[in-house]
Design an enzyme around this catalytic site. Sequence first.
Site, short mmCIF file in Angstrom:
data_model
loop_
_atom_site.label_atom_id
_atom_site.label_comp_id
_atom_site.label_asym_id
_atom_site.label_seq_id
_atom_site.Cartn_x
_atom_site.Cartn_y
_atom_site.Cartn_z
N ASP A 69 -0.81 61.78 53.01
CA ASP A 69 0.30 60.85 53.13
C ASP A 69 1.60 61.52 52.69
O ASP A 69 1.63 62.21 51.67
CB ASP A 69 -0.01 59.62 52.27
CG ASP A 69 1.10 58.59 52.32
OD1 ASP A 69 1.30 57.99 53.39
OD2 ASP A 69 1.75 58.37 51.28
N GLU A 96 0.82 64.14 57.32
CA GLU A 96 1.83 63.22 57.81
C GLU A 96 3.17 63.93 57.58
O GLU A 96 3.62 64.05 56.43
CB GLU A 96 1.79 61.90 57.06
CG GLU A 96 2.79 60.88 57.59
CD GLU A 96 2.81 59.59 56.79
OE1 GLU A 96 2.89 58.51 57.41
OE2 GLU A 96 2.73 59.66 55.55
#
Length: 687
Positions: free
Chosen positions: A345, A381
């Site tokens: 993330d 990401e």
Amino acid sequence: MRTIKEGSPYPRGASFDGKGTNFALFSDHASSVTLCLFNKDGSSETERIQLKECTNGVWHGYLDDIKPGQLYGYRVDGSWAPTEGQRFNQNKLLLDPYARKLSGAIKWDDSLYGYTISDAADADLTMDERDSASFMPKAIVIDPATLVKSKKPNIRWPKTIIYEAHVKGLTMQHPLIPHDIRGTFAALSDSALISHLQKIGITAIELLPIHAFSQDRHLLEKNLANYWGYNTLSFFAPEPDYMNSGELEEIAKTVDTLHQAGIEVILDVVYNHTCEGNHLGPTLSFKGIDNLSYYRELPGNPRYYDNLTGCGNALNTSHPKVLQMVMDSLRMWATVYGIDGFRFDLALTLGRNENGFSRDHALFHAMLQDPILTKCKLIAEPWDVGPGGFQLGSFPPGFSEWNGDYRDVTREFWTGKEGTLSKFANRFAASSDLFNEQHRRPWSSVNFITAHDGFTLHDLVSYNEKHNDANGEDSNDGANDNRSWNCGAEGETDSTEINALRSQQKRNFLATLFLSQGIPMLLAGDELNNSQSGNNNTYCQDNEIGWVNWDKADDSLIDFVGDLAALRKEHNAISRAEFLTGKLNEQGNSDVSWFNVNGEAMSDEQWNDPNNKAVVVKFVSKDKNECAVLVCINASHVEVEAKLPDDDQHKWKQLIDSTLSEADTTAQTAIKLAPRSLRIYESNTPT
């Protein structure tokens, strides 16, 4: 009085060796560290033991009679100087960053804050002297020898099909899963769920965060919840609410069961920030252990955090001990639980140093040289909210990346936006303009139409605007630019015509996803017509809004996805291990050919024509024994007659039509492509 031995600075955390337990905690700036022991239910602190040994910033000690099951925490003393970035407060019980299992949950109280809460602008400068132990979860000493090990499927990247899911949300409403295990790891290993994953061809399930996380105070006060879990409390301990049995073995057994079914497990991990928030956030662990080491402070003003994540703080992965913690966490999940990969993330934050993002960051080098992690699937990401916060295609070879541009362009193309054909073709072909360098492969691009953050597929074709009223933020949360189209009515409708168009658009999106070069990622529930009633930010909806609704399942859509997955696995021309080149092979065929509706090679003028929304693509495998695949695409609102490419040796057999018309197995030289439709053909003989 209990005798404490010198112990060892490594491994960090609480390590039981069969006789006693070694405790080791990193704090470079502390003046003292005290180990606090608690009774079985954590309600009473039974003993405080000072760790007197400190080696290279790690405080350590060994206790002979501490066995698995012992509850503990730390109190760390040092300078209280917030303006200098120091926030030590020995009144606060702190969670071991290496805790492997937790007892209890955060019980929100003002004593959990290192400072005395008030409306004053300088409130965070005043130390709070209340004891927070009664409101803190405790770490539990575990016996690591009890966990199960599994044999990994080792699915090759080109054949990978990812299914992004939430442990709780995927299983809470599944009609065939027993009620008592729904929402837990045990439910993920239920045969009914695994059979469904196999039916739709999934090879890897990517789970939203399962690391222990906090239930944010402001959400609980609004009767909401931190549903997604992107606010980590512990990088080594699983979220207790996801364990039906309360035992760590449940996770390993679930992973093992999925492995036996040929399904890998990828974890969405949040090493970019923690749940301690900004300078006004609580003191639960890192902030009170060594604030200056664990977090990035604003240059020249260490009272405040460098909020690169939008979540209040950012971990300082440039610090060697913080980098080591991330690596230790990753290796533990990969070895102890058998995890096959990780999705990072806000991965941009992980690669930041004082000069901004660097693909040569030490953490990336550490991962890519590690003999365990190099065997795992690593997915970044590629953005955060800091300067230069979008770096798609910038991660080093060895990482795949969530391709947000693929999502945006594909949505625009199928909703009829003009001038998108050329961009769409690039994304359809694995985004070689972004990833084809330094010997990277097509699987560097993880393609997706929808993900947990945003509309579901059903809502993408049913809503023009977000409808986030249930979040209590006046719909100011969530993305405003969704590139969606409701097909003629906002939300649910009884119109047969509109519903038929929506279903066809879903099939267009799904077929595009599975036919694209690169790796497809399907959002859990999209194959079931799952809706969130237009909410594009269900981060706080731990209820029917956020959970997958299995009752809306359409068998025809499930079968459609299964057929696409089977097609992808069967044809190497689609699931390629190399980027497309357009060059002729030994048989005189190009690996990819692009044709206009007249059966001729696309010209530059046609690629740049803003009104052109139709194209025919021919994929040919380097395997001379494999049949070619032809994809006919019409994203316009009118019917298009398309001439199939001239081929004296091969005739075309229709495999899939997004309009669900009957497959025509006869040879055709020209076809009529319905408005907003897609067809897939296969040559009748190998190329």
